[in-house]
Structures are given as structure tokens and as C-alpha cells.
Scaffold this motif. Structure first.
Motif, PDB file in Angstrom:
ATOM      1  N   ASP A 103       2.215  -4.973   3.387  1.00 31.12           N
ATOM      2  CA  ASP A 103       2.377  -4.016   2.112  1.00 31.12           C
ATOM      3  C   ASP A 103       3.917  -4.186   1.715  1.00 31.12           C
ATOM      4  O   ASP A 103       4.050  -4.370   0.338  1.00 31.12           O
ATOM      5  CB  ASP A 103       2.395  -2.721   2.972  1.00 31.12           C
ATOM      6  N   ARG A 110      -0.074  -2.276   5.926  1.00 30.39           N
ATOM      7  CA  ARG A 110       1.528  -2.267   6.292  1.00 30.39           C
ATOM      8  C   ARG A 110       1.785  -3.708   7.049  1.00 30.39           C
ATOM      9  O   ARG A 110       2.959  -4.317   6.718  1.00 30.39           O
ATOM     10  CB  ARG A 110       2.035  -1.121   7.103  1.00 30.39           C
ATOM     11  N   ALA A 159      -2.569  -9.182  -7.610  1.00 30.24           N
ATOM     12  CA  ALA A 159      -1.936  -8.241  -8.104  1.00 30.24           C
ATOM     13  C   ALA A 159      -1.446  -8.240  -9.578  1.00 30.24           C
ATOM     14  O   ALA A 159      -1.423  -7.073 -10.269  1.00 30.24           O
ATOM     15  CB  ALA A 159      -0.578  -7.944  -7.462  1.00 30.24           C
ATOM     16  N   SER A 200       4.331  -5.758  -2.086  1.00 31.97           N
ATOM     17  CA  SER A 200       4.737  -4.617  -3.036  1.00 31.97           C
ATOM     18  C   SER A 200       6.125  -5.382  -3.886  1.00 31.97           C
ATOM     19  O   SER A 200       6.239  -5.359  -5.088  1.00 31.97           O
ATOM     20  CB  SER A 200       5.327  -3.595  -2.514  1.00 31.97           C
ATOM     21  N   MET A 236      -3.629  -6.108  -1.811  1.00 34.88           N
ATOM     22  CA  MET A 236      -2.916  -6.411  -0.389  1.00 34.88           C
ATOM     23  C   MET A 236      -4.032  -6.552   0.507  1.00 34.88           C
ATOM     24  O   MET A 236      -4.207  -7.207   1.779  1.00 34.88           O
ATOM     25  CB  MET A 236      -2.242  -4.887   0.327  1.00 34.88           C
ATOM     26  N   SER A 237      -5.341  -6.549   0.058  1.00 37.04           N
ATOM     27  CA  SER A 237      -6.483  -6.573   1.056  1.00 37.04           C
ATOM     28  C   SER A 237      -7.158  -7.972   0.816  1.00 37.04           C
ATOM     29  O   SER A 237      -8.210  -8.363   1.180  1.00 37.04           O
ATOM     30  CB  SER A 237      -7.824  -5.603   0.569  1.00 37.04           C
ATOM     31  N   LYS A 244      -0.212   0.038  -9.996  1.00 36.98           N
ATOM     32  CA  LYS A 244       0.245   0.401  -8.678  1.00 36.98           C
ATOM     33  C   LYS A 244      -1.146   0.244  -7.645  1.00 36.98           C
ATOM     34  O   LYS A 244      -1.214  -0.102  -6.585  1.00 36.98           O
ATOM     35  CB  LYS A 244       0.612   1.822  -8.621  1.00 36.98           C
ATOM     36  N   ARG A 245      -2.390   0.681  -8.499  1.00 36.91           N
ATOM     37  CA  ARG A 245      -3.594   0.555  -7.804  1.00 36.91           C
ATOM     38  C   ARG A 245      -3.926  -0.831  -7.730  1.00 36.91           C
ATOM     39  O   ARG A 245      -4.322  -1.250  -6.483  1.00 36.91           O
ATOM     40  CB  ARG A 245      -4.717   1.395  -8.380  1.00 36.91           C
ATOM     41  N   THR A 248      -1.797  -3.510  -7.369  1.00 32.55           N
ATOM     42  CA  THR A 248      -1.307  -3.967  -6.161  1.00 32.55           C
ATOM     43  C   THR A 248      -1.711  -3.910  -4.869  1.00 32.55           C
ATOM     44  O   THR A 248      -1.791  -4.336  -3.919  1.00 32.55           O
ATOM     45  CB  THR A 248       0.447  -3.660  -6.426  1.00 32.55           C
ATOM     46  N   ARG A 249      -1.863  -2.349  -4.803  1.00 32.19           N
ATOM     47  CA  ARG A 249      -2.398  -1.955  -3.536  1.00 32.19           C
ATOM     48  C   ARG A 249      -3.878  -2.441  -3.058  1.00 32.19           C
ATOM     49  O   ARG A 249      -4.110  -2.898  -1.837  1.00 32.19           O
ATOM     50  CB  ARG A 249      -2.589  -0.500  -3.364  1.00 32.19           C
ATOM     51  N   ARG A 250      -4.681  -2.764  -4.088  1.00 34.48           N
ATOM     52  CA  ARG A 250      -5.903  -3.738  -3.768  1.00 34.48           C
ATOM     53  C   ARG A 250      -5.852  -4.942  -3.346  1.00 34.48           C
ATOM     54  O   ARG A 250      -6.539  -5.524  -2.554  1.00 34.48           O
ATOM     55  CB  ARG A 250      -6.785  -3.654  -5.057  1.00 34.48           C
ATOM     56  N   GLY A 258       5.182   3.333  -1.932  1.00 32.41           N
ATOM     57  CA  GLY A 258       3.822   4.052  -1.576  1.00 32.41           C
ATOM     58  C   GLY A 258       4.100   5.262  -0.626  1.00 32.41           C
ATOM     59  O   GLY A 258       5.149   5.951  -0.844  1.00 32.41           O
TER      60      GLY A 258
END
Length: 541
Positions: free
Chosen positions: A169, A500, A213, A173, A201-202, A194-195, A197-199, A385
């Protein structure tokens, strides 16, 4: 009027006098021919005076220039803010953590040769701006007059790979942020980015998360994933921990209980203190970069710098350690870190119990971790986050999370210091992570995280006994927390905390290429022969 408002918001004394004089784009030559740019903020009328050096990859203008350059100079401190190599007008390539020592030393020598510098230098800043201080302070002769280290550490490797696990994470980020920080409008809030970047991570393999990202590769993420192997010495140039005990510079530190550098920074403090260097430390109830931390940090740094550069020692009259006791909402002063405490074991017991007694012949408790559906993370010391304390009940209801809960406390319990866990575990695949989290359960049953830690296991590390059981010694982040009367302590044990931490695929395939994974069965032992436990520093003073 605006300056007075800034001082009031930051809790600073009112600064009188004319506006500082700003000189933009000073060209600072490096030994290899690259030129770095810097801005000089000087109190009006300055001829020759000490200099506070701040080296940053985040740009010299905007909020950073106002908070540090303008604020410090209005309060009498000549300040130079320099863009690090390859960022915001400075020449060369921006390779985070590369060449900061060489560039820092060259910059300090250049500053001391300027007629407006009297030869006295100090440094200030937070996070990466703290790394650039550690990359300079131990190597400069004559030494710095002071170092002000906010939410940072002498080495970042343990933050890249806590417990040997990639901090996915935080790494994704930060990579996404620095990869687009010089684009137009990058500083503005962007929920869509932001969304995205979070996606990312998977994304598998994780080495491709940068393109997922922000649509382009980021050299830092490539470096941090490519060198995620045991005993890789690639990051040696960024590790200054061997120099901490030898540092002969006054140091002031500020951090927060939910900062990602908390463990490393407190280790630096202990090393300095044990070497007789008399550092000082402030720990608040903050996460990394939390707005509420900015005022206390700037006040600390401004007062410390004025003491060591201008002779105003009014802000030095305090205890060496000042920390916020969470749950009690109060500040405590101590002479050392950690303060004296009693190491108290809470043992994982059968059927989800937690207590001082060890079960004699309890059978192990089992669960299965599946990298295709990795155990999610909630809260904690994140760079971005939803950080700090969060409700853990949804995660605790999952079958891949073991929960051990104590009885309601008959009295308040203050835990102040360094927390650890010993978990006796057998895994089906040998490649596994052990995540341990300490929580506070209130009277309504809400479980909130207090501190946690993780350790990566691989065949032969740690060595297994004849039954294939390994003893995982997990270091949790230090804390200062009051568990209230009637609340209960809870310990979670899981095989990960995603995103994380990067998921464990159950194989020896490197993170740069790993896509497929295998489900992994865990057995946690908690009998008298293998007493799994958390050890808490209970403060009784």
C-alpha cells in the motif's frame, strides 16, 4: 494579516518585522556537473547568518515553501529549500534515495562558501526531508549545528519491507504520487486517481502496479520490487543506521503512534540516547503527514533551531521525552524511551481466549490463507487512505483470522513501550506470513486496532523443529495506550493484511513476476510446550 493567521493556526508566537526576502532558483553545482536549484528565504537585512537547509523532492513552492521557508524566516531563521536531483527544476534523474549523501554534502559545502552564510548550518523537515538530513548529518565536517527529524528514520529499508514483507500500500501510493507530482493539477484532490491507485495495489504481478495506477512506469517501484529478496544490499546507500551512535549533532524528533516510521525512529532515538547524545522526542496521536501534527512539529523544529542557531533557549526547558497516552487523552513526560515497565505476557488460549495462564494440552487452532482472497487490512500506519484506528469487526469475522479475547479489565491498564509477539506456527507450504494485531474492544464490542506487526517465513527461516513448527518472533510497533476498565484486550493472528502488505503467494517466486498462488493451511500452537503470546510493557508509574 495572512502571516499572523498562519502563526496563530500553528500555535507560534507572533512574528514582527518586514517580510522576508526571497531569492529564487539559486544554482548549486554538484561534483558530477549536475545543477540543483534552491530558494533562499532570508529575514530582511540579513548579511551573514546561519542557514537552515531543507532538501526536498516535493518542490520548493506552495505549502512547503510557506510552512518552512516563509515561517522560519519570519521568525529569524535564514532558510534554503533545495529541490533534490531530478525534481522541480533540478538537473539529473530523480532516483529516490540515490546520491542524497553526495548531493547533500556538496550543497552544504557550497552554502558555507556563500558570503551570506556564516558557516553555521542546521537541517529540518519531515519524511523524505528527514532522509536527506540523515544522508548529510553523519558525514559533514564541521558538523551541523542541529537536526530536526520529523516522521523519518536513519534507514528506510525496514519500512519498505517490514518484517521482510513488501509494504505494498505505502510503496504503490508513494510511487503513484511521485510519478505524477509534476503534472499539471497534480496537487489538487483527485478521487478518480485515488480509486485507480487503490485498484492498482491488487494488480499482478505487483511490479506492474505503477502502470496500472498512473499509466507509466515509476523507477522507484521497479527498484523496490526488484530488490525484494533476503540479504539484497541494493539499498545500502540509503541506510545510515550504522552512523547513528557516532552522530555528534543535537537532535530533536517528532513522530506519531500511527506513523509508518515509528519503530525505526524510536530505535534511532534509543541508539542516540544510549550513546550519550541527549536527543529529545515528541510522540503524538498522529498518522504520517496528518494536518494535526504540523503545528506541533513546526513549533518543535522552530524552537530547537532558534535555540541552536540564534541562542534563544527558551524552548529547551522540557523533558527529553514527551508522549501522548492514547485512551487517556493526556501528555506524559519521561526522561527516557521506553519508560520503565513490566513485561507482561498475554497467552493465546483455546477457543479464542487470552490471558496470563497457559493452557496445558490445548490442540492447535487452524485456518487457511488464500492469496486469491487475501485477508484484508483495516487502518494502521498507512501513508495514505484510512489510517489510524478503525473498527476491525468485519475482518475478525473472517475464517482466515484467529481472534483471542481477554476478560473485561478490572482496572485501567497503561501499555507504554515496545510490544512483541511469539507465535508457534506450522504451515503447509513453508512460505507464509504471520500477522499479529493487538486491539482494544470496548463495552459495545467494537474492536479497534492499537498496534501490529508482521513476519515473513520461508523454508529454513526461522528453523523448524522436528514437528515442522517454527517460532515466529513478531515485532509490533511501539505504543502508548490506556486500555480502559471494562474493555478487553484482543489479539488477531492472520496470514496477511492486504493491500497494506503484499500477499504471500505460498511460493518462492519473486514479487516482480508472481501471479499464481497456493492456499496455505496454518496451525497456531498455544499449549504449555509452545505458549504463543503477546508481551506487553505495562506501565505502573
Amino acid at each position: 494579516m495572512l502571516d499572523r493567521l498562519v502563526d496563530k493556526l500553528l500555535g507560534l508566537p507572533r512574528a514582527e518585522g518586514p517580510k522576508p526576502v526571497v531569492t529564487r532558483d539559486l544554482a548549486v553545482p554538484m561534483p558530477d556537473g549536475v545543477t540543483l536549484l534552491a530558494d533562499r528565504w532570508a529575514p530582511a537585512g540579513t548579511t551573514s547568518a546561519p542557514v537552515v537547509l531543507i532538501r526536498t523532492p516535493y518542490g520548493r513552492a506552495g505549502l512547503l515553501g510557506r510552512l518552512f521557508g516563509e515561517t522560519f524566516s519570519r521568525h529569524g531563521l535564514q532558510t534554503v529549500i533545495q529541490s533534490t536531483r531530478g525534481s522541480f527544476g533540478s538537473g539529473g534523474e530523480f532516483r529516490p534515495f540515490h546520491l542524497e549523501r553526495e548531493d547533500g554534502v556538496a550543497t552544504a559545502e557550497w552554502l558555507r562558501a556563500q558570503p551570506w552564510c556564516d558557516g553555521n548550518l542546521a537541517t529540518a523537515g519531515a519524511s523524505y526531508l528527514g532522509h536527506t538530513q540523515w544522508a548529510l548529518g553523519p558525514y559533514l565536517d564541521p558538523p551541523l549545528a542541529a537536526m530536526c527529524l520529523g516522521v523519518t528514520a536513519s534507514e528506510f529499508v525496514s519500512t519498505f519491507y517490514p518484517g521482510g514483507v513488501l509494504a505494498a500500500d505505502n510503496m504503490v501510493s508513494w510511487s503513484a504520487m511521485i510519478g505524477r507530482q509534476e503534472e499539471r493539477f497534480a496537487a489538487l484532490p483527485n478521487p478518480l486517481q485515488k480509486r485507480r491507485t487503490r485498484r492498482a495495489m491488487s494488480f499482478l504481478p505487483l511490479a506492474g502496479a505503477d502502470v496500472a495506477a498512473i499509466g507509466k512506469p515509476v523507477r522507484f517501484l521497479q527498484d523496490v520490487t526488484a530488490h525484494f529478496v533476503p540479504d539484497d544490499d541494493y539499498w545500502a546507500m540509503a541506510d545510515h543506521s550504522a552512523e547513528v551512535a557516532k552522530l555528534d549533532v543535537p537532535v530533536s524528533m517528532v513522530t506519531g503512534w500511527y506513523d509508518l516510521f515509528i519503530g525505526s525512529q524510536l530505535r534511532d532515538f534509543r541508539i542516540l540516547a544510549e550513546a550519550g547524545k541527549a536527543p529529545r522526542l515528541t510522540i503524538g496521536p498522529w498518522a504520517h503527514g496528518e494536518p494535526a501534527s504540523m503545528g506541533p512539529m513546526l513549533r518543535d523544529q522552530l524552537g530547537f533551531l532558534r535555540a541552536h542557531l540564534l541562542g534563544d533557549r527558551t524552548q529547551l526547558q522540557r523533558s527529553p521525552v514527551r508522549l501522548f497516552l492514547q485512551g487517556a487523552d493526556t501528555w506524559l513526560d519521561f526522561e527516557s524511551w521506553p519508560p520503565p515497565s513490566t513485561a507482561t505476557a498475554s497467552h493465546l488460549r483455546p477457543i479464542g481466549g487470552l490471558g496470563e495462564e497457559v493452557a496445558d494440552d490445548a490442540r492447535p487452532t487452524a485456518f487457511t490463507y488464500d492469496p486469491a482472497d487475501p485477508t484484508p487490512s483495516v487502518g494502521g500506519p498507512l501513508l495514505m487512505g484510512e489510517t489510524k484506528q478503525r473498527d476491525n469487526q468485519e475482518v475478525e469475522a473472517r475464517p482466515d483470522v484467529l481472534v483471542f479475547t481477554g476478560e473485561p479489565l478490572p482496572a485501567d491498564v497503561d501499555v507504554i513501550g515496545e510490544v512483541s509477539a511469539t507465535v508457534h506456527v506450522r504451515t503447509e507450504l513453508g512460505h507464509a506470513d504471520v500477522f499479529v494485531r493487538l486491539c482494544d474492544v470496548d463495552g459495545g464490542g467494537v474492536s479497534r486496532n492499537v498496534t501490529d506487526g508482521i513476519l515473513r517465513l520461508r523454508p529454513g527461516f526461522p528453523a523448524a523443529d522436528a514437528d515442522g513448527v517454527v517460532t515466529a518472533e513478531v515485532v509490533l510497533d511501539p505504543t502508548a495506550y490506556r486500555f480502559r476498565r471494562g474493555h478487553r484486550l484482543r489479539v488477531q493472528v492472520a496470514g496477511g493484511a492486504f493491500p497494506r502488505f503484499a500477499r504471500n503467494h505460498g511460493t518462492d517466486e519473486p514479487v516482480t513476476s508472481a501471479v499464481a498462488g497456493k492456499a496455505n493451511r496454518f496451525e497456531i500452537f498455544h499449549d504449555s510446550g509452545r505458549p504463543s503470546k503477546v508481551t506487553l510493557p505495562v506501565f505502573t508509574g
